[in-house]
Scaffold this motif. Structure first.
Motif, PDB file in Angstrom:
ATOM      1  N   ARG A 123       0.826  -1.218   0.000  1.00  0.00           N
ATOM      2  CA  ARG A 123       0.000   0.000   0.000  1.00  0.00           C
ATOM      3  C   ARG A 123       0.859   1.266   0.000  1.00  0.00           C
ATOM      4  O   ARG A 123       0.348   2.358  -0.023  1.00  0.00           O
ATOM      5  CB  ARG A 123      -0.938  -0.006   1.209  1.00  0.00           C
ATOM      6  CG  ARG A 123      -1.963  -1.136   1.173  1.00  0.00           C
ATOM      7  CD  ARG A 123      -2.698  -1.286   2.489  1.00  0.00           C
ATOM      8  NE  ARG A 123      -3.436  -0.095   2.855  1.00  0.00           N
ATOM      9  CZ  ARG A 123      -4.136   0.034   3.997  1.00  0.00           C
ATOM     10  NH1 ARG A 123      -4.164  -0.980   4.864  1.00  0.00           N
ATOM     11  NH2 ARG A 123      -4.783   1.148   4.259  1.00  0.00           N
ATOM     12  N   HIS A 124       2.153   1.117   0.054  1.00  0.00           N
ATOM     13  CA  HIS A 124       3.117   2.215  -0.013  1.00  0.00           C
ATOM     14  C   HIS A 124       2.960   3.222   1.130  1.00  0.00           C
ATOM     15  O   HIS A 124       2.790   4.424   0.896  1.00  0.00           O
ATOM     16  CB  HIS A 124       3.014   2.942  -1.353  1.00  0.00           C
ATOM     17  CG  HIS A 124       3.106   2.046  -2.542  1.00  0.00           C
ATOM     18  ND1 HIS A 124       4.178   1.196  -2.746  1.00  0.00           N
ATOM     19  CD2 HIS A 124       2.251   1.851  -3.579  1.00  0.00           C
ATOM     20  CE1 HIS A 124       3.983   0.523  -3.871  1.00  0.00           C
ATOM     21  NE2 HIS A 124       2.831   0.887  -4.388  1.00  0.00           N
ATOM     22  N   PRO A 125       3.057   2.757   2.374  1.00  0.00           N
ATOM     23  CA  PRO A 125       3.040   3.723   3.485  1.00  0.00           C
ATOM     24  C   PRO A 125       4.265   4.622   3.434  1.00  0.00           C
ATOM     25  O   PRO A 125       5.293   4.260   2.851  1.00  0.00           O
ATOM     26  CB  PRO A 125       3.074   2.819   4.722  1.00  0.00           C
ATOM     27  CG  PRO A 125       3.760   1.564   4.260  1.00  0.00           C
ATOM     28  CD  PRO A 125       3.305   1.381   2.836  1.00  0.00           C
ATOM     29  N   THR A 126       4.158   5.779   4.048  1.00  0.00           N
ATOM     30  CA  THR A 126       5.327   6.657   4.159  1.00  0.00           C
ATOM     31  C   THR A 126       6.432   5.934   4.919  1.00  0.00           C
ATOM     32  O   THR A 126       7.612   5.998   4.545  1.00  0.00           O
ATOM     33  CB  THR A 126       4.961   7.947   4.902  1.00  0.00           C
ATOM     34  OG1 THR A 126       3.745   8.473   4.391  1.00  0.00           O
ATOM     35  CG2 THR A 126       6.073   8.973   4.775  1.00  0.00           C
ATOM     36  N   ILE A 127       6.040   5.269   6.012  1.00  0.00           N
ATOM     37  CA  ILE A 127       6.956   4.507   6.854  1.00  0.00           C
ATOM     38  C   ILE A 127       6.356   3.120   7.069  1.00  0.00           C
ATOM     39  O   ILE A 127       5.165   2.996   7.394  1.00  0.00           O
ATOM     40  CB  ILE A 127       7.159   5.189   8.222  1.00  0.00           C
ATOM     41  CG1 ILE A 127       7.748   6.594   8.052  1.00  0.00           C
ATOM     42  CG2 ILE A 127       8.040   4.335   9.141  1.00  0.00           C
ATOM     43  CD1 ILE A 127       7.733   7.415   9.332  1.00  0.00           C
ATOM     44  N   LEU A 128       7.154   2.086   6.913  1.00  0.00           N
ATOM     45  CA  LEU A 128       6.721   0.735   7.251  1.00  0.00           C
ATOM     46  C   LEU A 128       7.089   0.499   8.710  1.00  0.00           C
ATOM     47  O   LEU A 128       8.262   0.506   9.081  1.00  0.00           O
ATOM     48  CB  LEU A 128       7.388  -0.294   6.338  1.00  0.00           C
ATOM     49  CG  LEU A 128       6.903  -1.735   6.456  1.00  0.00           C
ATOM     50  CD1 LEU A 128       5.398  -1.842   6.210  1.00  0.00           C
ATOM     51  CD2 LEU A 128       7.652  -2.636   5.472  1.00  0.00           C
ATOM     52  N   GLY A 129       6.061   0.340   9.545  1.00  0.00           N
ATOM     53  CA  GLY A 129       6.268   0.304  10.985  1.00  0.00           C
ATOM     54  C   GLY A 129       6.790  -1.027  11.491  1.00  0.00           C
ATOM     55  O   GLY A 129       6.326  -2.093  11.065  1.00  0.00           O
ATOM     56  N   HIS A 130       7.751  -0.943  12.408  1.00  0.00           N
ATOM     57  CA  HIS A 130       8.325  -2.108  13.112  1.00  0.00           C
ATOM     58  C   HIS A 130       8.043  -3.415  12.365  1.00  0.00           C
ATOM     59  O   HIS A 130       7.256  -4.253  12.809  1.00  0.00           O
ATOM     60  CB  HIS A 130       7.819  -2.200  14.554  1.00  0.00           C
ATOM     61  CG  HIS A 130       6.397  -1.806  14.789  1.00  0.00           C
ATOM     62  ND1 HIS A 130       5.316  -2.375  14.140  1.00  0.00           N
ATOM     63  CD2 HIS A 130       5.865  -0.877  15.626  1.00  0.00           C
ATOM     64  CE1 HIS A 130       4.200  -1.837  14.569  1.00  0.00           C
ATOM     65  NE2 HIS A 130       4.498  -0.916  15.462  1.00  0.00           N
ATOM     66  N   ILE A 131       8.726  -3.577  11.246  1.00  0.00           N
ATOM     67  CA  ILE A 131       8.415  -4.664  10.324  1.00  0.00           C
ATOM     68  C   ILE A 131       8.455  -6.031  10.989  1.00  0.00           C
ATOM     69  O   ILE A 131       7.653  -6.908  10.665  1.00  0.00           O
ATOM     70  CB  ILE A 131       9.360  -4.628   9.097  1.00  0.00           C
ATOM     71  CG1 ILE A 131       8.950  -5.682   8.058  1.00  0.00           C
ATOM     72  CG2 ILE A 131      10.816  -4.758   9.506  1.00  0.00           C
ATOM     73  CD1 ILE A 131       9.734  -5.609   6.768  1.00  0.00           C
ATOM     74  N   ASP A 132       9.345  -6.251  11.957  1.00  0.00           N
ATOM     75  CA  ASP A 132       9.422  -7.558  12.621  1.00  0.00           C
ATOM     76  C   ASP A 132       8.862  -7.508  14.039  1.00  0.00           C
ATOM     77  O   ASP A 132       9.418  -8.103  14.968  1.00  0.00           O
ATOM     78  CB  ASP A 132      10.844  -8.123  12.590  1.00  0.00           C
ATOM     79  CG  ASP A 132      11.918  -7.151  13.054  1.00  0.00           C
ATOM     80  OD1 ASP A 132      11.592  -5.973  13.311  1.00  0.00           O
ATOM     81  OD2 ASP A 132      13.085  -7.574  13.157  1.00  0.00           O
ATOM     82  N   LEU A 133       7.718  -6.853  14.191  1.00  0.00           N
ATOM     83  CA  LEU A 133       7.056  -6.748  15.495  1.00  0.00           C
ATOM     84  C   LEU A 133       6.759  -8.111  16.107  1.00  0.00           C
ATOM     85  O   LEU A 133       6.696  -8.252  17.334  1.00  0.00           O
ATOM     86  CB  LEU A 133       5.754  -5.953  15.338  1.00  0.00           C
ATOM     87  CG  LEU A 133       4.944  -5.667  16.603  1.00  0.00           C
ATOM     88  CD1 LEU A 133       5.702  -4.720  17.532  1.00  0.00           C
ATOM     89  CD2 LEU A 133       3.575  -5.077  16.254  1.00  0.00           C
ATOM     90  N   VAL A 134       6.575  -9.116  15.296  1.00  0.00           N
ATOM     91  CA  VAL A 134       6.267 -10.458  15.792  1.00  0.00           C
ATOM     92  C   VAL A 134       7.388 -11.014  16.668  1.00  0.00           C
ATOM     93  O   VAL A 134       7.196 -11.988  17.399  1.00  0.00           O
ATOM     94  CB  VAL A 134       5.958 -11.408  14.613  1.00  0.00           C
ATOM     95  CG1 VAL A 134       7.225 -11.762  13.844  1.00  0.00           C
ATOM     96  CG2 VAL A 134       5.213 -12.659  15.070  1.00  0.00           C
ATOM     97  N   THR A 135       8.562 -10.379  16.636  1.00  0.00           N
ATOM     98  CA  THR A 135       9.682 -10.822  17.475  1.00  0.00           C
ATOM     99  C   THR A 135       9.723 -10.108  18.826  1.00  0.00           C
ATOM    100  O   THR A 135      10.660 -10.326  19.600  1.00  0.00           O
ATOM    101  CB  THR A 135      11.031 -10.589  16.765  1.00  0.00           C
ATOM    102  OG1 THR A 135      11.250  -9.170  16.614  1.00  0.00           O
ATOM    103  CG2 THR A 135      11.064 -11.253  15.400  1.00  0.00           C
ATOM    104  N   LYS A 136       8.753  -9.293  19.121  1.00  0.00           N
ATOM    105  CA  LYS A 136       8.791  -8.478  20.343  1.00  0.00           C
ATOM    106  C   LYS A 136       9.060  -9.308  21.588  1.00  0.00           C
ATOM    107  O   LYS A 136       9.821  -8.902  22.475  1.00  0.00           O
ATOM    108  CB  LYS A 136       7.476  -7.712  20.497  1.00  0.00           C
ATOM    109  CG  LYS A 136       7.406  -6.835  21.737  1.00  0.00           C
ATOM    110  CD  LYS A 136       6.125  -6.015  21.759  1.00  0.00           C
ATOM    111  CE  LYS A 136       6.003  -5.162  23.007  1.00  0.00           C
ATOM    112  NZ  LYS A 136       4.760  -4.338  23.004  1.00  0.00           N
ATOM    113  N   PHE A 137       8.428 -10.479  21.684  1.00  0.00           N
ATOM    114  CA  PHE A 137       8.586 -11.314  22.874  1.00  0.00           C
ATOM    115  C   PHE A 137       9.429 -12.553  22.592  1.00  0.00           C
ATOM    116  O   PHE A 137       9.351 -13.547  23.316  1.00  0.00           O
ATOM    117  CB  PHE A 137       7.203 -11.744  23.398  1.00  0.00           C
ATOM    118  CG  PHE A 137       6.301 -10.593  23.714  1.00  0.00           C
ATOM    119  CD1 PHE A 137       6.567  -9.760  24.786  1.00  0.00           C
ATOM    120  CD2 PHE A 137       5.187 -10.336  22.925  1.00  0.00           C
ATOM    121  CE1 PHE A 137       5.733  -8.685  25.072  1.00  0.00           C
ATOM    122  CE2 PHE A 137       4.343  -9.269  23.206  1.00  0.00           C
ATOM    123  CZ  PHE A 137       4.623  -8.434  24.282  1.00  0.00           C
TER     124      PHE A 137
END
Length: 277
Positions: A155-169
């Motif tokens: 979707r071409h966001p300005t910023i791609l947020g925390h792409i690997d958020l699934v690794t948080k824990f």
């Protein structure tokens, strides 16, 4: 006048979503910290039950009005950018008045049950996602997450947020092996869906400031792959409180330099500005 990364903080949250402090307090803290390009990126509204009280209301009028007042209040001293963090499960479009938007995936939807599973709430909810939606296969969960990230990236966001958020824990490999071929293939496929010209990849210190991780997002292999594609990065604090509005930029810069970056992008009302790390 040269710009430094510490002068830009555009991934921030207030008490209008899941932040602790008001928009006005966040802006004041940013200004006091030396930020000169401040952006509010409240979480877009979703219908998800566990998101209630943690996302912006459906009606964004008050959010926009208060940001425009802040823009006027700081005119000539600090640029205030109107942003939003658009959730992949949000039915609302990105508002046309937004100066920028962050595209993020926080929840996975299970069409078999109609349930939403949050990947960054706590370890228990992540385990429930793995067990209930993916029959205990944590790598399949990561693949499902990155499929949604790829759709958001497209979707071409300005910023791609925390792409690997699934690794948080996931430190240290609590749910899956981050060097497993299946994991890396899924993550790289999501990154491949992003346009390195139109989208910035954020180096995000938010999980470090809150004690969940020891290093910023994203992993080194993702940063290196993005650099090889010619992609630019932006440093962000993903701040939810006044005392972290520009937190950990030195660590973020070191992390980016380790992947071969020598510069990053700052967002301004006039557009992107390149600055050295």
């Amino acid at each position: 006048m040269s710009i430094s990364p510490e002068q830009c903080s555009v991934h921030t949250h207030s008490d209008l979503c899941d932040g602790r402090d008001s928009l006005e307090a966040m802006a004041a803290a940013a200004f006091d910290a030396g930020v000169r390009y401040f952006g509010a990126s409240g979480h877009s509204h979703t219908p998800i039950p566990h998101d209630a009280g943690n996302v912006l209301p459906e009606d964004l009028t008050d959010y926009r009005t208060r940001l425009e007042r802040l823009r006027e209040a700081y005119r000539g001293r600090m640029e205030v950018l109107l942003g939003i963090e658009q959730d992949s499960c949000s039915p609302q479009p990105v508002p046309d008045w937004a100066d920028y938007w962050i595209g993020s995936v926080h929840n996975l939807y299970d069409p078999a049950t109609g349930a939403y599973h949050c990947v960054d709430w706590d370890r228990e909810k992540l385990a429930s996602c793995r067990d209930e939606m993916f029959r205990g296969d944590a790598l399949a969960m990561a693949e499902g997450y990155y499929a949604d990230v790829a759709a958001m990236a497209a979707r071409h966001p300005t910023i791609l947020g925390h792409i690997d958020l699934v690794t948080k824990f996931n430190e240290p490999a609590a749910f899956f092996d981050e060097v497993a071929p299946r994991y890396r293939a899924a993550a790289l496929a999501a990154l491949e869906a992003a346009d390195p010209v139109r989208t910035l990849l954020e180096v995000n210190t938010g999980a470090v400031s809150r004690g969940y991780r020891t290093v910023p997002y994203p992993a080194q292999f993702l940063l290196r792959a993005w650099r090889e594609r010619g992609g630019n990065i932006i440093l962000t604090a993903d701040s939810h409180r006044t005392d972290t509005v520009a937190w950990g930029y030195r660590q973020a810069a070191d992390w980016a330099r380790a992947a071969g970056y020598t510069r990053c992008v700052v967002l301004t009302l006039s557009g992107r500005e390149i600055c050295p790390l």
